[in-house]
Design a protein around this motif. Structure first.
Motif, PDB file in Angstrom:
ATOM      1  N   GLN A 320       4.842 -11.244 -11.718  1.00 46.27           N
ATOM      2  CA  GLN A 320       5.773 -10.248 -10.832  1.00 46.27           C
ATOM      3  C   GLN A 320       6.558 -10.389  -9.946  1.00 46.27           C
ATOM      4  OE1 GLN A 320       2.454  -9.112  -6.861  1.00 46.27           O
ATOM      5  NE2 GLN A 320       3.223  -7.219  -7.598  1.00 46.27           N
ATOM      6  N   ARG A 478      -0.201  -9.555   2.489  1.00 44.86           N
ATOM      7  CA  ARG A 478      -0.563  -8.318   2.349  1.00 44.86           C
ATOM      8  C   ARG A 478      -1.010  -8.009   3.397  1.00 44.86           C
ATOM      9  NH1 ARG A 478      -2.306  -8.446  -2.585  1.00 44.86           N
ATOM     10  NH2 ARG A 478      -4.257  -7.190  -2.264  1.00 44.86           N
ATOM     11  N   GLU A 514       4.603  -1.866  -0.910  1.00 51.33           N
ATOM     12  CA  GLU A 514       4.321  -1.047  -2.063  1.00 51.33           C
ATOM     13  C   GLU A 514       5.004   0.339  -1.968  1.00 51.33           C
ATOM     14  OE1 GLU A 514      -0.239  -0.240  -1.438  1.00 51.33           O
ATOM     15  OE2 GLU A 514      -0.552  -1.685  -2.426  1.00 51.33           O
ATOM     16  N   GLY A 532       6.288  -6.886  -4.566  1.00 52.39           N
ATOM     17  CA  GLY A 532       5.409  -5.557  -3.975  1.00 52.39           C
ATOM     18  C   GLY A 532       5.018  -4.473  -5.272  1.00 52.39           C
ATOM     19  N   TYR A 533       4.307  -3.663  -5.575  1.00 55.15           N
ATOM     20  CA  TYR A 533       4.064  -3.100  -6.174  1.00 55.15           C
ATOM     21  C   TYR A 533       4.745  -1.913  -6.323  1.00 55.15           C
ATOM     22  CZ  TYR A 533      -0.991  -3.688  -7.454  1.00 55.15           C
ATOM     23  OH  TYR A 533      -1.916  -4.490  -7.421  1.00 55.15           O
ATOM     24  N   TYR A 534       5.710  -1.952  -4.864  1.00 56.95           N
ATOM     25  CA  TYR A 534       6.670  -1.176  -5.365  1.00 56.95           C
ATOM     26  C   TYR A 534       7.977  -1.396  -6.323  1.00 56.95           C
ATOM     27  CZ  TYR A 534      11.328   0.806  -3.462  1.00 56.95           C
ATOM     28  OH  TYR A 534      12.902   1.534  -3.846  1.00 56.95           O
ATOM     29  N   SER A 536       7.190  -4.131  -8.159  1.00 53.89           N
ATOM     30  CA  SER A 536       5.965  -3.855  -9.871  1.00 53.89           C
ATOM     31  C   SER A 536       5.261  -4.400 -10.056  1.00 53.89           C
ATOM     32  CB  SER A 536       7.958  -4.746 -11.506  1.00 53.89           C
ATOM     33  OG  SER A 536       6.474  -5.218 -12.332  1.00 53.89           O
ATOM     34  N   LYS A 537       3.942  -4.518 -10.569  1.00 57.37           N
ATOM     35  CA  LYS A 537       3.084  -4.382 -10.243  1.00 57.37           C
ATOM     36  C   LYS A 537       2.693  -5.627 -11.504  1.00 57.37           C
ATOM     37  CE  LYS A 537      -0.124  -1.358  -9.393  1.00 57.37           C
ATOM     38  NZ  LYS A 537      -1.456  -0.198 -10.039  1.00 57.37           N
TER      39      LYS A 537
END
Ligand code: C2E
Ligand code: CA
Ligand code: CA
Length: 552
Positions: A320, A478, A514, A532-534, A536-537
């Motif tokens: 990640q 998180r 995110e 974070g997922y924002y 990339s996962k």
């Protein structure tokens, strides 16, 4: 050797193994001179394989030169039919080059015509463990592991419970070591009397005891356990002195399936520490997620554990990205492990890492992770020369004194530069010897490798660790930023931790970003990097290559 003979050798071997009580077992098909030896013996003495032709000769070479003649003669007598067995002592050379005293007993089994057919028996290694605990007279940890193995081999239903005391060192400090031993003996007796008709009791390491029972009614155990706790708080006397003890208990139910004793022990320790650290000592049954029932989970853990032994088959790493909080340029990435097989699909690390951390096999997986991450990272460095690869460490890896030399040798082997590596540790490291940890961390940092303190604030000892250990990065969990746009307390937490980080000359990385709104908010604080997922996962390395940050 043909299949039928081999199957017979194997089934006789299993029988011998059951009664061998931790001794090594050997069995030779005399007509073919083909033998099977215990895996433990193969490992301990560095023999070629479990299955060996001419094993007598191979073994002879491991026997001390002074003891060799008498061994040679006795084997000759057995194979020529002069003798029907032997019972002897000799010294045998272990993998590490040292000799260990062994007692070797074996007998010849004849076939229907009276011809010698099998020669089999057991070797006791006097340099190893005992099956009885000297202090309490109960069976020991080794007896426990053996009994779990045989129950599982026979596919019996059992409940296994681990009991242990909190802060027992207080008793030793107050009353002395001898009294402490008396307390443990008394506790052993008490447990024995409470569970007398329900199974066998064992003294494990330190202040822990275990029960293996045929009963499976957890509610009854809970009730008995609660009564026991009351007794230990109010009504427990040793040498006329009233002692207050607080007990914890974890349990695993084995339900007619085959499973390694090491897996059972790891699951049991996991349940035990849940009881101790999260449930104030309440009786805790193993099962670490809502969707899994305990049985499925134990089996799954067993398979995952076996994959570690099988050259870490099925494991792979995802990565990640971590970006610069201001410019959002790629700064590094975190390696996150996954395990996959046909039956279970992709399994998340939250399901197996906390359990397998309890297992002696874990450092093997740890080495695999480091090696894999550095190999993958090396290729990526060609594209992004300054990026930093973050690798998670478990306290179980740091517990081993040779961790640092292993780490450095993996770095040498892979040619991965120290400056591009960051190791993430968590506050769980407080379980380790702090002086040892400090010296490890300082050697690692001197070499140029960075250290990050992960999940900051989730455990009660984060601050304590920070005071003791110099770290380069603090990662905010998180949990603390989930509602950072709305919640004043999340905002205060981020501000507080980043001020703290500055005071300790560390940089802050915020996890779990995110949305763009979260990013905007976080950019207001003195935060160094975001993850974070924002952005990339976690993704496999080839995707990282193909899809991301082409612009760099
Ligand atoms: P961690 O070290 O705190 O890793 C971050 C976890 O948060 C990862 O979960 C990641 O996928 C997840 N995450 C990242 N960004 C977001 C986001 O924006 N939203 C949400 N909801 N989640 C996000 P993962 O991969 O499931 O790993 C879970 C934990 O397992 C890790 O937590 C770490 O404690 C452990 N772990 C993973 N890989 C390893 C490893 O190689 N070694 C060790 N010892 N532990 C590992
Ligand atoms: Ca991490
Ligand atoms: Ca984390």
């Amino acid at each position: 050797m043909d299949k039928k003979r081999l199957a017979k050798l194997d089934s006789l071997f299993e029988v011998l193994s059951i009664i061998a009580e931790g001794n090594y077992v050997y069995l030779c098909d005399m007509k073919e001179d083909y033998s099977r030896w215990s895996k433990n013996a193969v490992d301990y003495f560095d023999l070629p394989e479990e299955y060996m032709e001419n094993a007598g000769q191979i073994w002879e070479e491991h026997i001390h030169p002074e003891d060799r003649d008498s061994y040679h003669k006795s084997i000759e007598d057995i194979f020529s039919g002069k003798k029907s067995g032997h019972d002897m002592q000799y010294r045998a050379k272990a993998r590490n080059g040292n000799y260990t005293m062994c007692t070797c007993r074996g007998i010849v089994l004849k076939d229907d015509n009276g011809e010698p057919a099998y020669f089999g028996g057991a070797i006791k290694n006097h340099g190893l463990f005992s099956y009885i605990d000297n202090l309490t007279g109960l069976r020991s940890l080794y007896g426990f592991l053996d009994d779990v193995n045989s129950a599982s081999w026979k596919k019996e239903t059992k409940t296994v419970i681990l009991f242990g005391l909190s802060s027992f060192s207080r008793v030793n400090d107050l009353y002395g070591f001898t009294f402490g031993n008396d307390v443990l003996c008394r506790l052993g007796n008490l447990l024995q009397s409470v569970f007398a008709n329900q199974g066998l009791l064992y003294r494990m390491d330190g202040t822990k005891f275990a029960l293996i029972s045929n009963d499976t009614d957890i509610e009854t155990f809970k009730k008995q356990y609660e009564d026991l706790r009351k007794t230990l708080v109010r009504n427990f006397f040793v040498n006329g002195e009233r002692v207050t003890l607080s007990l914890n208990a974890g349990a695993v139910v084995l339900d007619k399936f085959e499973i390694k004793s090491e897996t059972v022990y790891s699951c049991l320790k996991y349940a035990y520490y849940e009881s101790k650290n999260k449930h104030l000592g309440d009786f805790t049954v193993f099962s670490n997620s809502l969707t899994d029932d305990g049985r499925q989970l134990v089996e799954k853990i067993n398979i995952i554990r076996n994959s570690i032994a099988d050259d870490c088959k099925g494991f792979y790493l995802c990565y990640q990205p971590i970006v610069n909080a201001k410019t959002e340029e790629l700064k590094g990435m975190e390696a996150l492990i996954r395990w996959k097989n046909e039956e279970y699909g992709i399994v998340s690390p939250i399901q197996f890492i906390p359990v397998l951390e309890q297992d002696t096999i874990f450092p093997e997986l740890g080495r695999w992770i480091l090696r894999q991450a550095m190999n993958d990272g090396k290729d990526l460095l060609k594209k992004y020369p300054d990026f930093i690869m973050n690798v998670n460490l478990s306290y179980a890896q740091l517990e081993k004194r040779d961790f640092v030399s292993e780490l450095f040798s993996i770095m040498d082997e892979t040619g991965y530069p120290a400056e591009n590596l960051c190791l993430e540790i968590t506050e769980r490291c407080r379980l380790l010897d702090m002086n040892m940890l400090k010296s490890m961390v300082s050697i690692i940092r001197e070499k140029g490798v960075k250290i990050a303190l992960d999940d900051f604030g989730t455990g009660f000892a984060s601050l304590g660790i920070l005071r003791e250990l110099p770290v380069d990065v603090i990662k905010i969990d998180r949990e603390y930023v989930k509602n950072v746009e709305k919640s004043a307390s999340d905002q205060n937490t981020v501000k507080f931790i980043s001020d703290l980080a500055h005071a300790f000359s560390a940089e802050v990385c915020v996890e779990g970003v995110e949305t763009a709104e979260m990013r905007d908010f976080l950019q207001k604080y003195s935060v160094g990097s975001l993850q974070g997922y924002y952005y990339s996962k976690p993704i496999p390395v080839n995707e990282f290559f193909e899809k991301h940050y082409e612009k760099n």
